[in-house]
Design a protein around this motif. Sequence first.
Motif, PDB file in Angstrom:
ATOM      1  N   ALA A 112       0.839  -1.198   0.000  1.00  0.00           N
ATOM      2  CA  ALA A 112       0.000   0.000   0.000  1.00  0.00           C
ATOM      3  C   ALA A 112       0.878   1.254   0.000  1.00  0.00           C
ATOM      4  CB  ALA A 112      -0.936  -0.002   1.214  1.00  0.00           C
ATOM      5  N   LEU A 114       3.953   1.464  -1.141  1.00  0.00           N
ATOM      6  CA  LEU A 114       4.630   1.582  -2.431  1.00  0.00           C
ATOM      7  C   LEU A 114       3.706   2.249  -3.444  1.00  0.00           C
ATOM      8  CD1 LEU A 114       6.433  -1.863  -2.661  1.00  0.00           C
ATOM      9  CD2 LEU A 114       7.515   0.389  -2.508  1.00  0.00           C
ATOM     10  N   ALA A 115       2.438   1.818  -3.455  1.00  0.00           N
ATOM     11  CA  ALA A 115       1.478   2.414  -4.383  1.00  0.00           C
ATOM     12  C   ALA A 115       1.271   3.890  -4.039  1.00  0.00           C
ATOM     13  CB  ALA A 115       0.154   1.657  -4.328  1.00  0.00           C
ATOM     14  N   TYR A 116       1.246   4.181  -2.744  1.00  0.00           N
ATOM     15  CA  TYR A 116       1.036   5.555  -2.272  1.00  0.00           C
ATOM     16  C   TYR A 116       2.204   6.456  -2.685  1.00  0.00           C
ATOM     17  CZ  TYR A 116       0.016   9.246   1.187  1.00  0.00           C
ATOM     18  OH  TYR A 116      -0.263  10.427   1.814  1.00  0.00           O
ATOM     19  N   ALA A 118       4.323   5.925  -5.065  1.00  0.00           N
ATOM     20  CA  ALA A 118       4.551   5.978  -6.517  1.00  0.00           C
ATOM     21  C   ALA A 118       3.931   7.239  -7.125  1.00  0.00           C
ATOM     22  CB  ALA A 118       3.997   4.734  -7.209  1.00  0.00           C
ATOM     23  N   VAL A 119       2.883   7.777  -6.502  1.00  0.00           N
ATOM     24  CA  VAL A 119       2.296   9.025  -7.002  1.00  0.00           C
ATOM     25  C   VAL A 119       2.723  10.233  -6.160  1.00  0.00           C
ATOM     26  CG1 VAL A 119       0.331   7.991  -8.194  1.00  0.00           C
ATOM     27  CG2 VAL A 119       0.116   8.541  -5.778  1.00  0.00           C
ATOM     28  N   ARG A 120       3.595  10.000  -5.178  1.00  0.00           N
ATOM     29  CA  ARG A 120       4.119  11.090  -4.335  1.00  0.00           C
ATOM     30  C   ARG A 120       5.614  10.836  -4.137  1.00  0.00           C
ATOM     31  NH1 ARG A 120      -0.262   9.245  -2.661  1.00  0.00           N
ATOM     32  NH2 ARG A 120      -2.138  10.505  -2.317  1.00  0.00           N
ATOM     33  N   ALA A 124       8.763   8.983  -0.946  1.00  0.00           N
ATOM     34  CA  ALA A 124       9.531   7.749  -1.075  1.00  0.00           C
ATOM     35  C   ALA A 124      10.988   7.912  -0.635  1.00  0.00           C
ATOM     36  CB  ALA A 124       9.478   7.235  -2.513  1.00  0.00           C
TER      37      ALA A 124
ATOM     38  N   GLU B  24      -2.367   9.177 -11.762  1.00  0.00           N
ATOM     39  CA  GLU B  24      -1.908  10.506 -11.365  1.00  0.00           C
ATOM     40  C   GLU B  24      -2.043  10.779  -9.870  1.00  0.00           C
ATOM     41  OE1 GLU B  24      -3.694  13.608 -13.840  1.00  0.00           O
ATOM     42  OE2 GLU B  24      -3.298  12.271 -15.535  1.00  0.00           O
ATOM     43  N   ARG B 108       2.378   2.616 -12.363  1.00  0.00           N
ATOM     44  CA  ARG B 108       1.714   3.120 -11.151  1.00  0.00           C
ATOM     45  C   ARG B 108       0.336   2.498 -10.996  1.00  0.00           C
ATOM     46  NH1 ARG B 108       4.271   8.124 -12.648  1.00  0.00           N
ATOM     47  NH2 ARG B 108       2.429   8.742 -13.807  1.00  0.00           N
ATOM     48  N   LEU B 111       0.709  -1.099  -9.898  1.00  0.00           N
ATOM     49  CA  LEU B 111       1.047  -1.156  -8.479  1.00  0.00           C
ATOM     50  C   LEU B 111      -0.188  -0.876  -7.626  1.00  0.00           C
ATOM     51  CD1 LEU B 111       3.521  -1.614  -6.741  1.00  0.00           C
ATOM     52  CD2 LEU B 111       4.063   0.817  -6.930  1.00  0.00           C
ATOM     53  N   ALA B 112      -1.003   0.097  -8.061  1.00  0.00           N
ATOM     54  CA  ALA B 112      -2.241   0.393  -7.342  1.00  0.00           C
ATOM     55  C   ALA B 112      -3.153  -0.834  -7.330  1.00  0.00           C
ATOM     56  CB  ALA B 112      -2.954   1.588  -7.990  1.00  0.00           C
ATOM     57  N   ALA B 115      -1.848  -3.464  -4.864  1.00  0.00           N
ATOM     58  CA  ALA B 115      -2.194  -3.120  -3.490  1.00  0.00           C
ATOM     59  C   ALA B 115      -3.685  -3.368  -3.241  1.00  0.00           C
ATOM     60  CB  ALA B 115      -1.836  -1.658  -3.207  1.00  0.00           C
ATOM     61  N   LEU B 172       9.858   2.527 -10.154  1.00  0.00           N
ATOM     62  CA  LEU B 172       8.748   3.448  -9.853  1.00  0.00           C
ATOM     63  C   LEU B 172       9.052   4.283  -8.617  1.00  0.00           C
ATOM     64  CD1 LEU B 172       5.451   1.454 -10.395  1.00  0.00           C
ATOM     65  CD2 LEU B 172       6.327   3.359 -11.752  1.00  0.00           C
TER      66      LEU B 172
END
Lengths: 194, 194
Positions: A112, A114-116, A118-120, A124, B24, B108, B111-112, B115, B172
Amino acid sequence: MPKVVDHNERRTRIAEALLRVAGEHGLEAVSLRHVAAEAGVTSGMVQHYFRTKDEMMAFALEVVRERSEARLTAAAAGLGPDPTPRRLLRTIVAEVLPVDEPRRADGRVALAFLAYTAVRPEAAAPLRADTAEMRAFVADRIRAGGPREGIDPDLAAVGLLALMEGLGVHLLGGHYGPDVALAALDAHLDTIFE
Amino acid sequence: MPKVVDHNERRTRIAEALLRVAGEHGLEAVSLRHVAAEAGVTSGMVQHYFRTKDEMMAFALEVVRERSEARLTAAAAGLGPDPTPRRLLRTIVAEVLPVDEPRRADGRVALAFLAYTAVRPEAAAPLRADTAEMRAFVADRIRAGGPREGIDPDLAAVGLLALMEGLGVHLLGGHYGPDVALAALDAHLDTIFE
């Protein structure tokens, strides 16, 4: 005398509630309200410690990293003095893989995050620092362990850590069970070490 | 004469809007309302095609899988007739890695989804079927390509696909750039093939 509040304990308690929510229902279920209910505190209390969801997530990530580091240190210590580099690396990777329910819960949270992140990308940064440190450590152990001819320890370290991440993702998705993942790990280590 | 509505086109348009939102802003930003706004339709229209977020997610996952399959098929076709198994596998893995912005956007989203499915195991069924098919294909190519002594093609296939997944996750996260990932991939292929 006023009661002394242990702020760090409270923050940690809230972060742990966040981890349970994320691990059970996914990241999209994480809200100030849901986390407050899980922690048994008011939304106002959560907002006192974390102004935004991002702040809460960053702190929870810290908690996960500390927990995972403690687990790795304990596993390495359990090997006794001077384990072979291969045995040490095998232990560390196997320790992280989501092969039982507590590790699966941690793994779901990690995924979760990593997915979070990836857009921020800025969130990271601590993960990047960890990976860089792990890469140097793993490369060093591969170098010390007598790698096979043609093995570049630095690239082999990148590969081993990527393999670990990928096996974890596939285990979480139920693509195969722990037996297959551990056999693939051992087969991979066979290609690195004599 | 009533206008003929292409329902599949509409569903796909909504799914693509979902993919843009997830790519995004992350999965937690995916809501009927947000997706409707992105697709330029009403929330009611979205609900006409997808009763729940889960249904919408499942369809969007289909779109990603088809897109990714088309990309792999095109890359393999670009190699001309009878590429060596190693070259074919290298091309396929490199094609999937998030090394440029369109692939990063897809990565991305993937990955989402990972998760998302980690807390909804039943939703991961199509992904599991894909991985099982890929494993058999990759093992077959390794077998055909003259693996090194001691290489078990089935375990090496599990390892290569895990490596691919892990390199993707680390790319990523910005842990390293495409150069390092591709060098690690080539070093890994060196351990499989003579």
